[in-house]
Design a protein around this motif. Structure first.
Motif, mmCIF file in Angstrom:
data_model
loop_
_atom_site.group_PDB
_atom_site.id
_atom_site.type_symbol
_atom_site.label_atom_id
_atom_site.label_comp_id
_atom_site.label_asym_id
_atom_site.label_seq_id
_atom_site.Cartn_x
_atom_site.Cartn_y
_atom_site.Cartn_z
ATOM 1 N N LEU A 125 -5.954 -30.151 -24.547
ATOM 2 C CA LEU A 125 -5.947 -31.129 -23.340
ATOM 3 C C LEU A 125 -5.984 -30.286 -22.205
ATOM 4 O O LEU A 125 -4.649 -29.642 -21.979
ATOM 5 C CB LEU A 125 -5.144 -32.089 -23.698
ATOM 6 N N VAL A 126 -6.704 -30.514 -21.083
ATOM 7 C CA VAL A 126 -6.415 -30.286 -19.718
ATOM 8 C C VAL A 126 -6.543 -30.961 -18.762
ATOM 9 O O VAL A 126 -7.524 -32.024 -18.863
ATOM 10 C CB VAL A 126 -7.584 -28.941 -19.600
ATOM 11 N N ALA A 127 -5.452 -31.153 -17.971
ATOM 12 C CA ALA A 127 -5.511 -32.363 -16.971
ATOM 13 C C ALA A 127 -4.948 -31.713 -15.506
ATOM 14 O O ALA A 127 -3.803 -30.961 -15.611
ATOM 15 C CB ALA A 127 -4.747 -33.612 -17.326
ATOM 16 N N PHE A 128 -5.602 -31.988 -14.322
ATOM 17 C CA PHE A 128 -4.699 -31.667 -13.140
ATOM 18 C C PHE A 128 -3.442 -32.220 -13.017
ATOM 19 O O PHE A 128 -3.371 -33.379 -13.478
ATOM 20 C CB PHE A 128 -5.581 -31.771 -12.097
ATOM 21 N N VAL A 129 -2.680 -31.673 -12.244
ATOM 22 C CA VAL A 129 -1.253 -32.021 -11.928
ATOM 23 C C VAL A 129 -0.996 -32.246 -10.484
ATOM 24 O O VAL A 129 -0.920 -31.095 -9.894
ATOM 25 C CB VAL A 129 0.040 -31.597 -12.795
ATOM 26 N N GLY A 130 -0.968 -33.262 -9.595
ATOM 27 C CA GLY A 130 -0.180 -33.222 -8.418
ATOM 28 C C GLY A 130 0.932 -34.092 -8.567
ATOM 29 O O GLY A 130 2.039 -33.616 -8.942
ATOM 30 N N GLY A 131 1.041 -35.262 -8.188
ATOM 31 C CA GLY A 131 2.186 -36.195 -8.678
ATOM 32 C C GLY A 131 2.046 -36.376 -9.997
ATOM 33 O O GLY A 131 3.067 -36.317 -10.942
ATOM 34 N N GLY A 132 0.718 -36.438 -10.687
ATOM 35 C CA GLY A 132 0.754 -36.208 -12.242
ATOM 36 C C GLY A 132 0.395 -37.476 -12.886
ATOM 37 O O GLY A 132 0.563 -37.728 -14.067
ATOM 38 N N SER A 133 -0.315 -38.836 -12.329
ATOM 39 C CA SER A 133 -0.665 -39.905 -12.950
ATOM 40 C C SER A 133 -1.571 -39.688 -14.064
ATOM 41 O O SER A 133 -1.404 -40.195 -15.312
ATOM 42 C CB SER A 133 -0.944 -41.001 -11.920
ATOM 43 N N SER A 134 -2.662 -39.132 -13.775
ATOM 44 C CA SER A 134 -4.068 -39.040 -14.780
ATOM 45 C C SER A 134 -3.337 -38.295 -15.903
ATOM 46 O O SER A 134 -3.703 -38.620 -16.922
ATOM 47 C CB SER A 134 -5.120 -38.399 -14.212
ATOM 48 N N ALA A 135 -2.749 -36.860 -15.681
ATOM 49 C CA ALA A 135 -2.038 -35.985 -16.448
ATOM 50 C C ALA A 135 -1.279 -36.897 -17.628
ATOM 51 O O ALA A 135 -1.287 -36.494 -18.856
ATOM 52 C CB ALA A 135 -1.654 -34.806 -15.934
ATOM 53 N N MET A 136 -0.226 -37.411 -16.814
ATOM 54 C CA MET A 136 0.887 -38.109 -17.676
ATOM 55 C C MET A 136 0.135 -39.152 -18.599
ATOM 56 O O MET A 136 0.424 -39.224 -19.826
ATOM 57 C CB MET A 136 1.820 -38.910 -16.986
ATOM 58 N N GLY A 137 -0.741 -39.767 -17.913
ATOM 59 C CA GLY A 137 -1.565 -40.980 -18.987
ATOM 60 C C GLY A 137 -2.136 -40.242 -20.218
ATOM 61 O O GLY A 137 -2.034 -40.722 -21.300
ATOM 62 N N MET A 138 -2.495 -38.967 -20.080
ATOM 63 C CA MET A 138 -3.353 -38.239 -21.131
ATOM 64 C C MET A 138 -2.188 -37.760 -22.021
ATOM 65 O O MET A 138 -2.451 -37.871 -23.286
ATOM 66 C CB MET A 138 -4.425 -37.379 -20.610
#
Length: 290
Positions: A125-138
């Motif tokens: 799994l690869v997701a971008f992280v700023g604050g990280g909402s989308s990544a944490m959801g995944m």
């Protein structure tokens, strides 16, 4: 609740999605940095059409951190008739947990679709992280799976050897900001530094506290991608697949492009795409043509 005269207070983090005000009997006031208003003009237009009121924030870098500062100042002085909302996994409890749970729709769709297509979980799994909402959801629902490698991609901006990046985990230290303890970009005196990324949703000097936990427990590998690599991935995906990704998502695409050649063809990589890149048109034009 929807019939009362309560104000809904939004702190705008644009990671490819659109926060909006619906006509449900509530005022919607959005605090957004002036620089992000400029960079995200198409989304600002949509939200104004839907009824949102904007409060431009000019302090600091005029981006997300400054907007959160002003939104929280307003909120604590008007708590009797104002409800605060943030679109990332940052801020005081219970906001990181709330946003994580709301974003789990990403994981539900991922599991459903990959099981239908491949009959099994992905390998990566690869997701971008700023604050990280989308990544944490995944990431969160897969946290106990044994054979899935998870990569959170931070914005390296102009490089970690410069001061112009947003890599809070890779180049930050533990501190407290906006009510949560996490990794932050700080100077030698412990003051929070300004963050930078060409992607508006990534220029925040911290990261959600659960991402900090995932880093310390080695649940997720946190890596970095520069502006240049993100732009190249943005162009590649647009031309090869006809999918124009948000610049935030392009960071994840860029890292997947790095690791894919090292993997066997039977491996499955899932990339989190937060939204379309229409909102980033002006930024891309400036990057490519100027």
């Amino acid at each position: 609740m929807c019939q009362c005269r309560m104000k809904v207070l939004l702190c705008q983090l644009d990671n490819g999605s659109n926060n909006s005000a619906w006509d449900i009997g509530m005022e919607c006031r959005i605090f957004m940095g002036e620089e992000d208003i400029r960079r995200q003009a198409p989304n600002v237009f949509r939200m104004k059409i839907l009824g949102a009121e904007f409060v431009p924030v000019a302090s600091g870098t005029a981006t997300l951190k400054a907007a959160m500062n002003e939104a929280m100042r307003y909120w604590v002085s008007t708590v009797r008739d104002t409800f605060y909302i943030i679109g990332t996994t940052a801020g005081p409890h219970p906001y990181p947990q709330m946003v994580r749970n709301f974003q789990s729709v990403i994981e539900k769709e991922t599991k459903k679709q990959i099981q239908k297509i491949a009959g099994r979980n992905p390998d990566v799994l690869v997701a971008f992280v700023g604050g990280g909402s989308s990544a944490m959801g995944m990431f969160y629902p897969f946290r106990n799976e044994k054979n899935i490698a998870m990569y959170g991609v931070e914005a390296a901006g102009h490089g970690l050897n410069t001061s112009e990046h947003s890599a809070s985990i890779n180049a930050g230290k533990v501190g407290v900001l906006h009510g949560n303890k996490t990794y932050l970009l700080q100077d030698d005196h412990g003051q929070v530094r300004d963050a930078y990324s060409m992607a508006a949703g990534l220029d925040y000097p911290g990261v959600g506290p659960e991402h900090a936990y995932f880093h310390t427990t080695k649940t997720v590998n946190y890596v970095t991608i520069t502006d240049g690599e993100a732009v190249a991935a943005f162009s590649f995906l647009s031309r090869q697949e006809g999918i124009i990704p948000a610049l935030e998502s392009a960071h994840a695409v860029a890292y997947a492009m790095k690791i894919a050649p090292k993997m066997t063809k039977n491996k499955i990589i899932v990339i989190c795409l937060s939204g379309r890149g229409d909102k980033d048109a002006q930024t891309i034009i400036e990057e490519i043509l100027l």
